[in-house]
Design a protein around this motif. Structure first.
Motif, PDB file in Angstrom:
ATOM      1  N   TYR A 186       0.691  -1.402   0.069  1.00 47.25           N
ATOM      2  CA  TYR A 186       0.108  -0.003  -0.053  1.00 47.25           C
ATOM      3  C   TYR A 186       0.904   1.258  -0.042  1.00 47.25           C
ATOM      4  O   TYR A 186       0.425   2.343  -0.589  1.00 47.25           O
ATOM      5  CB  TYR A 186      -1.134  -0.136   1.090  1.00 47.25           C
ATOM      6  N   MET A 187       1.953   1.330   0.545  1.00 44.90           N
ATOM      7  CA  MET A 187       2.912   2.644   0.787  1.00 44.90           C
ATOM      8  C   MET A 187       3.137   2.916  -0.521  1.00 44.90           C
ATOM      9  O   MET A 187       3.054   4.309  -0.753  1.00 44.90           O
ATOM     10  CB  MET A 187       4.259   2.135   1.543  1.00 44.90           C
ATOM     11  N   PRO A 188       3.452   2.267  -1.373  1.00 45.57           N
ATOM     12  CA  PRO A 188       3.984   2.806  -2.768  1.00 45.57           C
ATOM     13  C   PRO A 188       2.656   3.605  -3.598  1.00 45.57           C
ATOM     14  O   PRO A 188       2.744   4.466  -4.295  1.00 45.57           O
ATOM     15  CB  PRO A 188       4.329   1.865  -3.790  1.00 45.57           C
ATOM     16  N   ARG A 189       1.399   2.862  -3.235  1.00 43.68           N
ATOM     17  CA  ARG A 189       0.354   3.771  -3.910  1.00 43.68           C
ATOM     18  C   ARG A 189       0.152   4.924  -3.259  1.00 43.68           C
ATOM     19  O   ARG A 189      -0.204   5.856  -3.979  1.00 43.68           O
ATOM     20  CB  ARG A 189      -1.097   2.805  -3.396  1.00 43.68           C
ATOM     21  N   LEU A 190       0.361   5.083  -1.906  1.00 40.93           N
ATOM     22  CA  LEU A 190       0.269   6.466  -1.185  1.00 40.93           C
ATOM     23  C   LEU A 190       1.269   7.401  -2.096  1.00 40.93           C
ATOM     24  O   LEU A 190       1.092   8.548  -2.104  1.00 40.93           O
ATOM     25  CB  LEU A 190       0.254   6.414   0.133  1.00 40.93           C
ATOM     26  N   TYR A 222       9.862  14.949  -4.761  1.00 42.34           N
ATOM     27  CA  TYR A 222       9.406  14.047  -5.332  1.00 42.34           C
ATOM     28  C   TYR A 222      10.098  13.746  -6.582  1.00 42.34           C
ATOM     29  O   TYR A 222      10.147  14.413  -7.635  1.00 42.34           O
ATOM     30  CB  TYR A 222       7.885  14.791  -5.950  1.00 42.34           C
ATOM     31  N   LYS A 223      11.027  12.857  -6.589  1.00 45.86           N
ATOM     32  CA  LYS A 223      12.055  12.433  -7.130  1.00 45.86           C
ATOM     33  C   LYS A 223      11.697  11.525  -8.476  1.00 45.86           C
ATOM     34  O   LYS A 223      12.521  11.325  -9.272  1.00 45.86           O
ATOM     35  CB  LYS A 223      13.397  12.047  -6.656  1.00 45.86           C
ATOM     36  N   TYR A 224      10.476  10.952  -8.150  1.00 45.30           N
ATOM     37  CA  TYR A 224      10.218   9.819  -9.038  1.00 45.30           C
ATOM     38  C   TYR A 224       8.776  10.081  -9.572  1.00 45.30           C
ATOM     39  O   TYR A 224       7.799  10.692  -9.000  1.00 45.30           O
ATOM     40  CB  TYR A 224       9.744   8.502  -8.067  1.00 45.30           C
ATOM     41  N   THR A 225       8.544   9.768 -11.061  1.00 46.16           N
ATOM     42  CA  THR A 225       7.262   9.821 -11.383  1.00 46.16           C
ATOM     43  C   THR A 225       6.204   9.098 -10.965  1.00 46.16           C
ATOM     44  O   THR A 225       6.601   8.212 -10.376  1.00 46.16           O
ATOM     45  CB  THR A 225       7.341   9.981 -12.925  1.00 46.16           C
ATOM     46  N   SER A 226       5.024   9.106 -11.239  1.00 45.96           N
ATOM     47  CA  SER A 226       3.913   8.206 -10.823  1.00 45.96           C
ATOM     48  C   SER A 226       3.983   6.936 -11.370  1.00 45.96           C
ATOM     49  O   SER A 226       3.859   5.795 -11.107  1.00 45.96           O
ATOM     50  CB  SER A 226       2.477   8.790 -10.749  1.00 45.96           C
ATOM     51  N   GLN A 227       4.496   7.032 -12.667  1.00 47.80           N
ATOM     52  CA  GLN A 227       4.777   5.762 -13.534  1.00 47.80           C
ATOM     53  C   GLN A 227       6.029   4.880 -12.916  1.00 47.80           C
ATOM     54  O   GLN A 227       5.752   3.842 -12.769  1.00 47.80           O
ATOM     55  CB  GLN A 227       4.901   6.211 -14.941  1.00 47.80           C
ATOM     56  N   GLN A 228       7.143   5.483 -12.729  1.00 46.44           N
ATOM     57  CA  GLN A 228       8.267   5.028 -11.982  1.00 46.44           C
ATOM     58  C   GLN A 228       7.637   4.266 -10.702  1.00 46.44           C
ATOM     59  O   GLN A 228       8.378   3.244 -10.261  1.00 46.44           O
ATOM     60  CB  GLN A 228       9.378   5.964 -11.738  1.00 46.44           C
ATOM     61  N   LEU A 229       6.908   4.962 -10.019  1.00 42.18           N
ATOM     62  CA  LEU A 229       6.512   4.332  -8.464  1.00 42.18           C
ATOM     63  C   LEU A 229       5.708   3.241  -8.794  1.00 42.18           C
ATOM     64  O   LEU A 229       5.645   2.221  -7.825  1.00 42.18           O
ATOM     65  CB  LEU A 229       5.839   5.531  -7.712  1.00 42.18           C
ATOM     66  N   ARG A 230       4.835   3.414 -10.031  1.00 41.53           N
ATOM     67  CA  ARG A 230       3.987   1.895 -10.160  1.00 41.53           C
ATOM     68  C   ARG A 230       5.004   0.893 -10.507  1.00 41.53           C
ATOM     69  O   ARG A 230       4.503  -0.257  -9.939  1.00 41.53           O
ATOM     70  CB  ARG A 230       3.046   2.413 -11.354  1.00 41.53           C
ATOM     71  N   ILE A 231       5.924   0.893 -11.353  1.00 37.25           N
ATOM     72  CA  ILE A 231       6.820  -0.141 -11.450  1.00 37.25           C
ATOM     73  C   ILE A 231       7.599  -0.494 -10.318  1.00 37.25           C
ATOM     74  O   ILE A 231       7.588  -1.840 -10.117  1.00 37.25           O
ATOM     75  CB  ILE A 231       7.802   0.396 -12.539  1.00 37.25           C
ATOM     76  N   TRP A 232       7.931   0.331  -9.603  1.00 35.15           N
ATOM     77  CA  TRP A 232       8.598  -0.032  -8.193  1.00 35.15           C
ATOM     78  C   TRP A 232       7.619  -0.772  -7.274  1.00 35.15           C
ATOM     79  O   TRP A 232       8.339  -1.704  -6.409  1.00 35.15           O
ATOM     80  CB  TRP A 232       9.245   1.270  -7.808  1.00 35.15           C
TER      81      TRP A 232
END
Length: 165
Positions: A22-26, A116-126
């Motif tokens: 859940y954390m990366p979703r947040l 905010y170093k990462y895009t939401s797309q990068q965070l989705r992959i992570w």
């Protein structure tokens, strides 16, 4: 007593993974709040920061620590610290999972500072990395010595292609 320890260990693994999933979703929602007008952005990010703090410090970190304490106890009670082949590989993945947990902590600290170093797309992959660890660890625990490591690795590669491709 062994089954009680094993039960608690599994419960805290589940709650740890709940936080890890859940954390990366947040992080994603918090990052995407930057796309809103300032009045909405500040309200959203304040709320997401509260949610992240509660999840991270109230559930995820305590579960990771208790899992780390109970894991060796279960290992000692059930296997007398003998390192079976499947257990060596599992511990490798568990170590990787703790590194992943630490990476989430790093992103958490950044976002709490408004970085905010990462895009939401990068965070989705992570976010999908935890799935690979979950599949690998559960497969090793359930199948143990009957598992053909070649097929596990093949399945993990295919899973990563599906998740990241």
């Amino acid at each position: 007593m062994n089954l009680y320890l094993k039960t608690l260990h599994i419960i805290f693994i589940v709650t740890w993974f709940a936080g890890i999933f859940y954390m990366p979703r947040l992080f994603i929602y918090n990052t995407e709040a930057n796309n809103h007008p300032e009045s909405e952005r500040s309200v959203l990010q304040r709320q997401f920061q509260i949610m992240m703090k509660r999840l991270w410090y109230g559930i995820t970190w305590p579960s990771a620590i208790i899992t780390l304490i109970l894991g060796p106890l279960v290992w000692y009670k059930l296997y007398d610290f003998y390192l079976l082949d499947w257990l060596k590989i599992k511990l490798f993945f568990v170590f990787g999972l703790y590194l992943y947990h630490y990476s989430l902590h790093h992103i958490f600290k950044q976002q709490m500072k408004g970085i905010y170093k990462y895009t939401s797309q990068q965070l989705r992959i992570w976010n999908e990395v935890a799935t690979v660890f979950l599949v690998a660890i559960v497969s090793l625990v359930v199948m143990q010595s009957t598992l053909n490591m070649f097929w596990l690795l093949t399945a993990l590669v295919l899973l990563m292609i599906l998740l990241f491709g």
